[in-house]
Design a protein around this motif. Structure first.
Motif, PDB file in Angstrom:
ATOM      1  N   ASN A 174     -14.137  10.406   6.444  1.00 16.34           N
ATOM      2  CA  ASN A 174     -14.375  11.110   7.699  1.00 16.34           C
ATOM      3  C   ASN A 174     -14.174  10.239   8.934  1.00 16.34           C
ATOM      4  N   ALA A 175     -14.124   8.935   8.744  1.00 12.89           N
ATOM      5  CA  ALA A 175     -13.892   8.038   9.887  1.00 12.89           C
ATOM      6  C   ALA A 175     -12.406   7.938  10.206  1.00 12.89           C
ATOM      7  N   THR A 176     -11.569   7.938   9.163  1.00 15.45           N
ATOM      8  CA  THR A 176     -10.130   7.756   9.361  1.00 15.45           C
ATOM      9  C   THR A 176      -9.336   9.054   9.241  1.00 15.45           C
ATOM     10  N   ASN A 177     -10.012  10.126   8.759  1.00  9.20           N
ATOM     11  CA  ASN A 177      -9.337  11.398   8.479  1.00  9.20           C
ATOM     12  C   ASN A 177      -8.198  11.240   7.471  1.00  9.20           C
ATOM     13  N   ARG A 178      -8.358  10.290   6.573  1.00  7.99           N
ATOM     14  CA  ARG A 178      -7.363  10.078   5.531  1.00  7.99           C
ATOM     15  C   ARG A 178      -7.997  10.277   4.156  1.00  7.99           C
ATOM     16  N   VAL A 179      -7.190  10.814   3.238  1.00  2.00           N
ATOM     17  CA  VAL A 179      -7.633  10.940   1.850  1.00  2.00           C
ATOM     18  C   VAL A 179      -7.503   9.574   1.192  1.00  2.00           C
ATOM     19  N   GLU A 180      -8.631   9.013   0.792  1.00  2.00           N
ATOM     20  CA  GLU A 180      -8.638   7.677   0.202  1.00  2.00           C
ATOM     21  C   GLU A 180      -9.128   7.679  -1.249  1.00  2.00           C
ATOM     22  N   LYS A 181      -9.643   8.822  -1.684  1.00  2.00           N
ATOM     23  CA  LYS A 181     -10.207   8.903  -3.028  1.00  2.00           C
ATOM     24  C   LYS A 181      -9.876  10.263  -3.630  1.00  2.00           C
ATOM     25  N   TYR A 182     -10.028  10.324  -4.956  1.00  2.00           N
ATOM     26  CA  TYR A 182      -9.870  11.582  -5.677  1.00  2.00           C
ATOM     27  C   TYR A 182     -10.923  11.655  -6.781  1.00  2.00           C
ATOM     28  N   GLU A 183     -11.363  12.882  -7.053  1.00  2.00           N
ATOM     29  CA  GLU A 183     -12.185  13.092  -8.242  1.00  2.00           C
ATOM     30  C   GLU A 183     -11.295  13.672  -9.337  1.00  2.00           C
ATOM     31  N   CYS A 184     -11.407  13.115 -10.543  1.00  2.00           N
ATOM     32  CA  CYS A 184     -10.588  13.538 -11.679  1.00  2.00           C
ATOM     33  C   CYS A 184     -11.355  14.599 -12.470  1.00  2.00           C
ATOM     34  N   LEU A 185     -10.754  15.763 -12.640  1.00  2.00           N
ATOM     35  CA  LEU A 185     -11.427  16.921 -13.227  1.00  2.00           C
ATOM     36  C   LEU A 185     -10.604  17.477 -14.380  1.00  2.00           C
ATOM     37  N   ILE A 186     -11.246  17.695 -15.518  1.00  2.00           N
ATOM     38  CA  ILE A 186     -10.545  18.162 -16.710  1.00  2.00           C
ATOM     39  C   ILE A 186     -10.349  19.673 -16.674  1.00  2.00           C
ATOM     40  N   ARG A 187      -9.239  20.143 -17.223  1.00  2.00           N
ATOM     41  CA  ARG A 187      -8.936  21.559 -17.357  1.00  2.00           C
ATOM     42  C   ARG A 187      -8.292  21.798 -18.728  1.00  2.00           C
ATOM     43  N   ILE A 188      -8.438  23.015 -19.230  1.00  2.00           N
ATOM     44  CA  ILE A 188      -7.629  23.454 -20.370  1.00  2.00           C
ATOM     45  C   ILE A 188      -6.529  24.337 -19.811  1.00  2.00           C
ATOM     46  N   CYS A 189      -5.312  24.044 -20.174  1.00  2.00           N
ATOM     47  CA  CYS A 189      -4.172  24.827 -19.699  1.00  2.00           C
ATOM     48  C   CYS A 189      -3.599  25.633 -20.868  1.00  2.00           C
ATOM     49  N   GLU A 190      -3.590  26.951 -20.716  1.00  2.00           N
ATOM     50  CA  GLU A 190      -3.049  27.824 -21.755  1.00  2.00           C
ATOM     51  C   GLU A 190      -2.209  28.914 -21.105  1.00  2.00           C
ATOM     52  N   ASN A 191      -0.923  28.888 -21.382  1.00  2.00           N
ATOM     53  CA  ASN A 191       0.014  29.872 -20.820  1.00  2.00           C
ATOM     54  C   ASN A 191      -0.077  29.941 -19.302  1.00  2.00           C
ATOM     55  N   GLY A 192      -0.203  28.770 -18.683  1.00  4.04           N
ATOM     56  CA  GLY A 192      -0.257  28.702 -17.229  1.00  4.04           C
ATOM     57  C   GLY A 192      -1.607  29.020 -16.631  1.00  4.04           C
ATOM     58  N   ILE A 193      -2.581  29.380 -17.464  1.00  2.00           N
ATOM     59  CA  ILE A 193      -3.934  29.699 -16.975  1.00  2.00           C
ATOM     60  C   ILE A 193      -4.833  28.482 -17.173  1.00  2.00           C
ATOM     61  N   LEU A 194      -5.538  28.108 -16.106  1.00  2.00           N
ATOM     62  CA  LEU A 194      -6.410  26.931 -16.151  1.00  2.00           C
ATOM     63  C   LEU A 194      -7.863  27.344 -16.354  1.00  2.00           C
ATOM     64  N   THR A 195      -8.540  26.644 -17.251  1.00  2.00           N
ATOM     65  CA  THR A 195      -9.962  26.895 -17.508  1.00  2.00           C
ATOM     66  C   THR A 195     -10.770  25.688 -17.062  1.00  2.00           C
ATOM     67  N   PRO A 196     -11.745  25.855 -16.149  1.00  2.00           N
ATOM     68  CA  PRO A 196     -12.558  24.729 -15.674  1.00  2.00           C
ATOM     69  C   PRO A 196     -13.574  24.298 -16.725  1.00  2.00           C
ATOM     70  N   PRO A 197     -14.115  23.093 -16.609  1.00  2.00           N
ATOM     71  CA  PRO A 197     -15.012  22.555 -17.637  1.00  2.00           C
ATOM     72  C   PRO A 197     -16.307  23.323 -17.829  1.00  2.00           C
ATOM     73  N   MET A 198     -16.792  23.995 -16.800  1.00  2.00           N
ATOM     74  CA  MET A 198     -18.047  24.729 -16.940  1.00  2.00           C
ATOM     75  C   MET A 198     -17.955  25.798 -18.028  1.00  2.00           C
ATOM     76  N   ARG A 199     -16.730  26.211 -18.387  1.00  2.00           N
ATOM     77  CA  ARG A 199     -16.546  27.223 -19.419  1.00  2.00           C
ATOM     78  C   ARG A 199     -16.583  26.642 -20.825  1.00  2.00           C
ATOM     79  N   PHE A 200     -16.150  25.372 -20.978  1.00  2.00           N
ATOM     80  CA  PHE A 200     -15.996  24.861 -22.342  1.00  2.00           C
ATOM     81  C   PHE A 200     -16.769  23.584 -22.663  1.00  2.00           C
ATOM     82  N   MET A 201     -17.464  23.004 -21.704  1.00  2.00           N
ATOM     83  CA  MET A 201     -18.150  21.737 -21.980  1.00  2.00           C
ATOM     84  C   MET A 201     -19.318  21.894 -22.946  1.00  2.00           C
ATOM     85  N   GLU A 202     -20.006  23.026 -22.907  1.00  2.00           N
ATOM     86  CA  GLU A 202     -21.090  23.259 -23.860  1.00  2.00           C
ATOM     87  C   GLU A 202     -20.536  23.312 -25.282  1.00  2.00           C
TER      88      GLU A 202
END
Length: 411
Positions: free
Chosen positions: A194-222
């Motif tokens: 927020n001081a430089t208005n530049r993207v300096e970091k990223y959060e890495c998030l897992i997905r399942i990809c099936e036929n172009g459809i993405l499933t977020p972890p909240m659906r499959f982590m349990e």
């Protein structure tokens, strides 16, 4: 061919084989599955011989407490079934279960001279035909025990618990397929300075990809937890993200779980991938949940401190979502703290959310802990976050998770 015995040798009541045979031909039955609460404590404290005496007495008491026309079976160590063929309303089923629970609540069992104990029971009830009602009654007990013991639950096929069970079965199959077909992919959400208005970091998030459809972890982590594959998910994210960030100098964060820490593979696996892809450990942030109980475990705490000595950074995720322990936070002193998104999302409309965020900001400023605000979904929220002096922002207003790295600045 030897005939299967149909009576339990300890309690002399009909056993599981007799129950299955009995249920198979029934067109209608009510089953009360009776489970002795915390029976292991009796075996552990008094020994198995005493435990057996208690089970014999419990069988005798159930014979007295059960509905008059019903049949009693012992099907497992501390599990009994009572089958009644009468047509019974929900109220009558409830009354019968309550009566049995109350009976045990008021009855003591003698385990030794001058030593009596009380036992409590949980009862799962199912109505129907065939052996399926036994499984349904057991499911009812599982649902009951998510909340309490010494009570009863009637099986309800439409309950949220059953739907969750069915969903888990579906995702257990899907997570297995995803690993076999290598369809687990890592997406990257930008984090803005927020001081430089530049993207300096990223959060890495897992997905399942099936036929172009993405499933977020909240659906499959349990389901991943149930199948013992949580650590494989984490390893997949580490390997894919280290490869992605080998081409630039940005910092990136990876979510880790209790399971990852208890299995104690992180240090070796992280260092191996850091060497393979030329990643400085100081560029890697390990995010742990605010409600994680491992910060009170010496072995896990030492593991995290060892990772920090190698240069890896630590972030506390979703701070404020559970019973936040400010003392523990100050003692551990993470590099970053991510304020739970529900507070940021409502910061303009909910005074309590604003007060909580202000308090966390003050604490972190005095403790030299940098803050990341999640769920920044509008220009107005982002302006408020900057006004409060929060160092970093993350949210769909600034960038959605993507398979590629996004823009480096934000006007």
């Amino acid at each position: 061919m030897m005939q299967t015995p149909h009576y339990d040798s300890l309690t002399n009541v009909a056993n599981r084989f007799a129950l299955i045979e009995y249920l198979q031909d029934l067109k209608h039955a009510n089953i009360f599955l009776v489970d002795i609460d915390n029976f292991n404590n009796i075996n552990n404290n008094y020994g198995f011989e005493t435990g057996d005496r208690v089970l014999v007495r419990i069988a005798e008491l159930l014979s007295l407490a059960k509905p008059y026309t019903s049949k009693l079976f012992r099907i497992n160590s501390d599990e009994f079934a009572i089958v009644c063929l009468e047509m019974m309303s929900v109220q009558r089923l409830s009354d019968a279960a309550s009566s049995m629970i109350s009976f045990f609540d008021q009855t003591e069992i003698e385990v030794a001279k001058n030593l009596n104990i009380k036992v409590s029971i949980s009862v799962g009830i199912a109505i129907g035909s065939g052996c399926e009602i036994l499984n349904q009654a057991r499911t009812a007990i599982e649902e009951l025990r998510e909340h309490k013991r010494a009570s009863f639950k009637i099986y309800d096929a439409g309950s949220a618990f059953i739907k969750k069970q069915q969903e888990n079965i579906y995702w257990i199959h899907k997570i297995k397929e995803a690993f076999e077909e290598e369809r687990l992919v890592t997406y990257y959400q930008p984090i803005l300075n927020n001081a430089t208005n530049r993207v300096e970091k990223y959060e890495c998030l897992i997905r399942i990809c099936e036929n172009g459809i993405l499933t977020p972890p909240m659906r499959f982590m349990e389901a991943s937890k149930l199948t013992g594959t949580l650590s494989l998910v984490t390893k997949t994210v580490i390997a894919q993200s280290f490869k992605m960030f080998s081409a630039n100098e940005d910092e990136f964060s990876i979510n880790i779980t209790n399971t990852d820490l208890y299995l104690n593979f992180l240090e070796e696996f992280l260092l191996k991938n850091a060497k393979k892809y030329g990643i400085l450990p100081s560029r890697v942030v390990l995010e742990i949940l605010e409600d994680i109980d491992t910060l009170n475990t010496p072995e896990i705490l030492e593991q995290l401190n060892s990772l920090r000595r190698h240069g890896f950074k630590i972030a506390i995720d979703d701070f404020g979502s559970q019973s936040s322990n400010f003392s523990r936070l100050l003692e551990f002193s993470p590099d970053y703290l991510k304020i739970d998104g529900s507070f940021i999302k409502n910061i303009l409309t909910d005074k309590k959310s604003l007060v909580i965020v202000e308090a966390v900001v003050l604490l972190c400023k005095k403790s030299n802990i940098k803050i990341i605000a999640e769920f920044v979904h509008s220009a107005e929220v982002q302006a408020k976050v900057k006004e409060l002096g929060i160092e970093y922002s993350q949210g769909y207003y600034l960038g959605e998770p993507s398979a590629e790295l996004g823009k480096s600045s934000f006007a």
